[in-house]
Scaffold this motif. Structure first.
Motif, PDB file in Angstrom:
ATOM      1  N   TYR A 118      35.419 -10.641 -65.846  1.00 47.22           N
ATOM      2  CA  TYR A 118      35.372 -12.018 -65.361  1.00 47.22           C
ATOM      3  C   TYR A 118      35.941 -12.193 -63.958  1.00 47.22           C
ATOM      4  O   TYR A 118      35.847 -13.268 -63.365  1.00 47.22           O
ATOM      5  N   CYS A 119      36.537 -11.130 -63.407  1.00 49.27           N
ATOM      6  CA  CYS A 119      37.197 -11.258 -62.109  1.00 49.27           C
ATOM      7  C   CYS A 119      37.195  -9.920 -61.378  1.00 49.27           C
ATOM      8  O   CYS A 119      37.455  -8.873 -61.987  1.00 49.27           O
ATOM      9  N   ASP A 120      36.877  -9.935 -60.081  1.00 45.01           N
ATOM     10  CA  ASP A 120      36.944  -8.735 -59.249  1.00 45.01           C
ATOM     11  C   ASP A 120      38.356  -8.557 -58.700  1.00 45.01           C
ATOM     12  O   ASP A 120      39.069  -9.537 -58.452  1.00 45.01           O
ATOM     13  N   ASN A 121      38.735  -7.298 -58.473  1.00 51.76           N
ATOM     14  CA  ASN A 121      40.067  -7.010 -57.951  1.00 51.76           C
ATOM     15  C   ASN A 121      40.049  -5.657 -57.248  1.00 51.76           C
ATOM     16  O   ASN A 121      39.033  -4.957 -57.230  1.00 51.76           O
ATOM     17  N   GLY A 211      43.112  -0.838 -49.155  1.00 43.75           N
ATOM     18  CA  GLY A 211      42.580  -0.957 -50.503  1.00 43.75           C
ATOM     19  C   GLY A 211      42.260   0.426 -51.032  1.00 43.75           C
ATOM     20  O   GLY A 211      41.673   1.251 -50.320  1.00 43.75           O
ATOM     21  N   LEU A 212      42.660   0.719 -52.252  1.00 42.10           N
ATOM     22  CA  LEU A 212      42.468   2.062 -52.805  1.00 42.10           C
ATOM     23  C   LEU A 212      41.259   2.167 -53.722  1.00 42.10           C
ATOM     24  O   LEU A 212      40.805   3.264 -54.020  1.00 42.10           O
ATOM     25  N   ASN A 213      40.753   1.038 -54.196  1.00 41.06           N
ATOM     26  CA  ASN A 213      39.624   1.094 -55.130  1.00 41.06           C
ATOM     27  C   ASN A 213      38.968  -0.269 -55.246  1.00 41.06           C
ATOM     28  O   ASN A 213      39.346  -1.220 -54.559  1.00 41.06           O
ATOM     29  N   SER A 214      38.014  -0.365 -56.125  1.00 39.08           N
ATOM     30  CA  SER A 214      37.400  -1.636 -56.499  1.00 39.08           C
ATOM     31  C   SER A 214      37.346  -1.665 -58.014  1.00 39.08           C
ATOM     32  O   SER A 214      36.962  -0.672 -58.640  1.00 39.08           O
ATOM     33  N   GLU A 215      37.756  -2.778 -58.628  1.00 42.03           N
ATOM     34  CA  GLU A 215      37.843  -2.817 -60.083  1.00 42.03           C
ATOM     35  C   GLU A 215      37.561  -4.214 -60.611  1.00 42.03           C
ATOM     36  O   GLU A 215      37.408  -5.168 -59.838  1.00 42.03           O
ATOM     37  N   ILE A 258      33.594 -13.594 -61.364  1.00 42.08           N
ATOM     38  CA  ILE A 258      32.281 -12.994 -61.627  1.00 42.08           C
ATOM     39  C   ILE A 258      31.439 -13.974 -62.436  1.00 42.08           C
ATOM     40  O   ILE A 258      31.924 -14.554 -63.410  1.00 42.08           O
ATOM     41  N   GLU A 259      30.210 -14.153 -62.033  1.00 38.99           N
ATOM     42  CA  GLU A 259      29.312 -15.069 -62.755  1.00 38.99           C
ATOM     43  C   GLU A 259      29.167 -14.626 -64.208  1.00 38.99           C
ATOM     44  O   GLU A 259      28.986 -13.450 -64.505  1.00 38.99           O
ATOM     45  N   GLN A 260      29.238 -15.586 -65.106  1.00 35.29           N
ATOM     46  CA  GLN A 260      29.147 -15.308 -66.538  1.00 35.29           C
ATOM     47  C   GLN A 260      27.781 -15.762 -67.058  1.00 35.29           C
ATOM     48  O   GLN A 260      27.403 -16.920 -66.905  1.00 35.29           O
TER      49      GLN A 260
END
Length: 263
Positions: A118-121, A211-215, A258-260
């Motif tokens: 539900y959320c990018d980080n 930034g070390l990653n995308s999650e 994130i679109e649901q």
């Protein structure tokens, strides 16, 4: 013959009742509704879960959990947990879910029944502002000691890089380590860094850099729990009626939502 028929009927009824009982036991939704509360495992993690001036838990995740609990007809209870023990806490039924900006890692998804993302980080490096300019790349950080939350995605990233890490109880503790000078840097969630680091925050002398990653974030329930599907349906409903985005805007995380969509 009549007695035998009655005995068989009674046995059949008992089997049916046992089947109903077993089905009820398998339903996490029924378990939570029977208790009248949803016990949510969290850590102090602004802007997702943190306390206001009255000592009440607020934040994007906290408010969303309250709304979901209301949807299924129960109260919500927040319990601070040791993040490294979150799976054990779930399985022992000390808590009913982990709802705390939790990254959907392979370990999490294999050990829990998880909601849709539900959320990018991302995981970001936090440094003292006066020293941030000394490092041009992640490779330049190799000799630093990092404070990381035990069992977190940040710890996983530092371990993968082979850098030195000091595990602490919570991401907020990792920031305190850097502010106190007992660690050179920290790795925390980007959403937390945006809320707690830099000008106008309690850590004005710190800044976040690489930034070390995308999650992605999700909510974790006990393996096989039907609450995950229940939450997915709620996320779609609240996204479509705008209530999810309204909560996100309250805490400044709307750009990460994130679109649901219904599956």
């Amino acid at each position: 013959m009549k007695k035998r028929t009655m005995m068989l009927a009674a046995a059949g009824m008992m089997v049916a009742l046992l089947g109903i009982s077993a089905a009820a036991e398998e339903s996490d939704l029924a378990y939570v509704q029977g208790n009248g509360k949803l016990v949510v495992g969290i850590t102090d993690f602004e802007p997702m879960d943190y306390k206001d001036e009255n000592g009440d838990w607020i934040g994007f995740d906290a408010d969303l959990a309250k709304a979901f609990a209301q949807e299924i007809g129960v109260e919500v209870e927040f319990v601070e947990i040791d993040w490294d023990n979150k799976i054990l806490e779930l399985d022992s039924k000390t808590i009913d879910c982990v709802w705390n900006g939790m990254t959907l890692t392979d370990e999490v998804m294999s050990s829990m029944e998880t909601s849709n993302a539900y959320c990018d980080n991302a995981q970001v490096v936090v440094l003292p502002s006066e020293k941030a300019g000394d490092y041009a790349s992640v490779e330049d950080l190799a000799d630093l000691n990092f404070a990381v939350e035990a069992g977190s995605a940040g710890e996983a990233e530092i371990t993968a890089l082979g850098y030195s890490a000091t595990p602490v109880k919570a991401q907020s503790d990792a920031l305190m380590e850097v502010a106190a000078g007992t660690s050179d840097a920290a790795v925390i969630d980007a959403l937390m860094a945006g809320a707690m680091v830099g000008e106008g925050t309690g850590y004005a002398d710190l800044t976040y850099t690489f930034g070390l990653n995308s999650e992605k974030y999700g909510v974790g329930f006990r393996k096989g729990s039907d609450l995950a599907a229940e939450l997915n349906a709620f996320l779609v409903k609240s996204y479509e009626d705008g209530s999810l985005m309204k909560i996100a805007e309250t805490y400044g995380v709307q750009a990460s939502i994130i679109e649901q969509k219904a599956e």
